[in-house]
Each structure stands twice: as C-alpha cells, then as structure tokens.
Design an enzyme around this catalytic site. Sequence first.
Site, PDB file in Angstrom:
ATOM      1  N   GLU A  43       0.800  -1.227   0.000  1.00 45.60           N
ATOM      2  CA  GLU A  43       0.000   0.000   0.000  1.00 45.60           C
ATOM      3  C   GLU A  43       0.835   1.280   0.000  1.00 45.60           C
ATOM      4  O   GLU A  43       0.904   2.015   1.001  1.00 45.60           O
ATOM      5  CB  GLU A  43      -0.965  -0.002   1.190  1.00 45.60           C
ATOM      6  N   GLU A  87      -6.006  -8.014  -0.073  1.00 48.68           N
ATOM      7  CA  GLU A  87      -6.611  -7.791   1.257  1.00 48.68           C
ATOM      8  C   GLU A  87      -8.068  -7.407   1.083  1.00 48.68           C
ATOM      9  O   GLU A  87      -8.406  -6.602   0.207  1.00 48.68           O
ATOM     10  CB  GLU A  87      -5.927  -6.641   2.013  1.00 48.68           C
TER      11      GLU A  87
END
Length: 440
Positions: free
Chosen positions: A167, A351
């Site tokens: 991320e 995720e």
Amino acid sequence: MLPTRKDFPQDFLFGVATSAYQIEGHSFGGAGPTHWDSFAATPGNVDKADNGAVGCDHYHRLVEDLDLIAGGNFDVYRFSTSWARVLPEGRGAVNQDGLDFYDRLVDGLLERGVKPAATLYHWELPSALADLGGWRNRDIANWFADYTRVIMERIGDRVWSAAPINEPWCVSWLSHFEGHHAPGLRDIRATARAMHHVLLSHGRAIEVMRDLGMSNLGAVCNFEYVEPADNSAETARAVATYDAIYNRFFLGGIFKGEYPQEVLEGLAPHLPTGWQDDFATITQPVDWCGLNYYTRKIIGPADTPWPSLEERPGPLPKTEMGWEIYPDGLEYFLKRTARDFTGDLPLYVTENGMAAPDRLENGAVQDDDRIDYINRHLGAVQRAVQAGVPVKGYYSWSLMDNFEWALGYDKRFGLVHVDFDSLERTPKASYHAFRKALTR
Ligand code: FCB
C-alpha cells in the site's frame, strides 16, 4: 455459508494475510527499533497507547499459527518480513535470528502445502533510517534494495510470490500528508518525496529480485471507491483529485511510467528534481498486481489549498472502523485496473475484510456479519471473473485479530479471535466457514 471452490475457476487461490509488526511481537528476537515504536510511544497517536511490542506473540507461536492457516484449507499465506528484524539498524549488521525465523516460516508453510507470499515492507521502518529522513530521502531506494537482497538471498528460492511494498498510498499519503500513521508528518513536500521514493524503491527491489532469479513478483496497492457528494462541477473536480491521489498515482507510475495530471497540479513543485528520469526503474515489469479493498468514501470540495476536498458522512451500513460496506467498488476496481493499467496480468485481491464487534462466548465467536461481508465481496470477485477479468485469487484480511495500527488492538479483523491477555487463539465462525468452503 461461503461460496465453495467450485464456484471459482480451477486455478483460483484462497489465502489469508497478516503483516510482521501487527502480529510477531517486535520486542522479541533481536528486532531493531522502528518508527512505529516511537510513533506509538508518543501520546495521542495510538488508541490506548497500544504498540506492537507483543502483537499476537506470533514469533513464539509460529507453529500453532501455521497449523491454523493449513487447517483453514487456505492455499496461500501472505505475510511480510520486518526490515528491522532482518537488519536492526536498517543497514549493515544482519540479525541471524531474524533470518532464521523467516526461514522457519517459509519451510513451515511449504511442509503444510501452503504457498508463501512475501511482502518486503509493511510499514515498520527501522528507526536508524527514519533518523536519516526515511521515505523523504532518495537513498532509501538503495537501502531498500540492499535489504531486499539480504532477506531474499535467504528465502527467495522458496517463496511462491513476492511484492516489495504494501500500500504505497498508506506509506506516503496517510503517513506524511494526513499524519495518521508513522512518521506522523503533515507536510506536502515530505508527501511528494515519499510518494515518488516509494515507487523508486519498489522498482529497485524488483530489479534485485529478478537478479536473484526470482519470479512471480508483483505490486500491492490499496483502493477506495469515490462517490461524489453532489452533481456540481466542483465536486467532480474534488472526486477526480481524490481518485488520482489514491487510486491512479501508484498504478500510473508502475504500469504507465506517468503520474496523473490532477496530482501533479498540487505536487509537482515538491517532487525531487529529475523525477521523470526514474520511470525506467519504476516501470520494471511485474508479473501480477494485488488490490487491497475495504470501502468507499463520499467526497466533496473544500475551501482549502490543494487538494481542496473533504470527506462527507455516507449512508451505507458501516464496519467497526466506520467504513461503509460497498462490494460494488471491488468489482469496479478489478475491471478498471485490468482495462486501464494491467491488461492480461493476473490480479489478486490481496486484502479484504472487516472489523466487527466480535464477542467470545462459550468458546466461540459467531461473526455472521463478517461472513456476510466476505460473501458479498466474493460475489463482486465472481462478477469480475465472469466479465473476463483475470482475477486469480482472494486473500482475507486477516488470519487473526492483531495490532490495527493507530486504532490499537480493539479493532478485530481476524478469522481467528485472539485474547490479548492470554494470547489464546479461537477460530471464529468465519474461519470455520472458509475451512468448509475450501475443502478439497
Ligand atoms: C490495510 C493494511 C493492513 C490492515 C488493514 C485493515 O490498509 O494493509 O495492515 O491494517 O488495512
């Protein structure tokens, strides 16, 4: 009930994900200090002043946790290696115990028939490197490349896949512009530099891993669907800016060698000189792209300097994080990523999950809300697959309750409940649902 394997293409993989600082127990095994330790030690940054010193004590309970992964019938486990556990000072001396730990982790997965999916950086920057400016310092690309070589020389021959940085938006924007995560800065110049250096470091790590002969290398970005607060032109502009910062900047760098105009409008004066020359490194070819997806945001204009936007409350049901539940956004991003950035490259949902007000009663946690959340998001994945998007897998966040960063231990995302006093693990109903759905 969850959909079963036969509801997905034959080669579709199911996994669970965790990260090092959130579960291992950073005070164990000779790991060096990180910027998350000092951020957490600063009053007001983390709920209840929690930190990752003990985490889930995964460092000592590795065998039990590996058994849980295999026992849930998962195909693949996404974990991260801690830079400061491998190199306590970020550079130089290697902590052999750290290397041994990841070696045991990888071998333990393989022995149980689970594919190891490694991430090199999930946020705990060694303090010694933070002292040198961390992600603001261009040298981080070389430090990161060196760390990549040290850890992958040890486990790179056996991991199934690897991604450099989890991320990039959180590493840079959330942590240097919004100040919600370590190092807790709110500075536009620091943000611009971090955004660029994160991508440069990604590219350097890919180069190193190719050089080591590794394959199945990817990039993992996070996405938030953006809903306009109204129909005005100002709102449309704010939405485009938010979308560009969050959802297009990092993919643009990696897959197109360019940054969106809407971001350059605000950040160009703050980017390091010569940033355009780094795209040759940033665009190193990868083999897959991972999408982390949780929620959407309602965005409207704000009377502030760039990016001149603000978040507004949304009407949909929310998780314990206050995040709206919006599975259509996942379908949207899978389709858009393939169409605009990655083409035929395999995509993974790396995720997805929810924090819920779980209660352990009579040795069980009946987390039906989580099962419903997973169900609806798997439905979104199925729609994307049916539309021809090459989605090849789905990882649930998370294997077990853990240190949820600035929100501490109260926000429970796990399929397995953790009692943070006794550290006892109890599989929740959602874990049992996966175990059943994934029976081979
Ligand atoms: C993601 C992070 C992960 C976890 C989930 C809830 O942004 O990658 O570590 O905190 O959110």
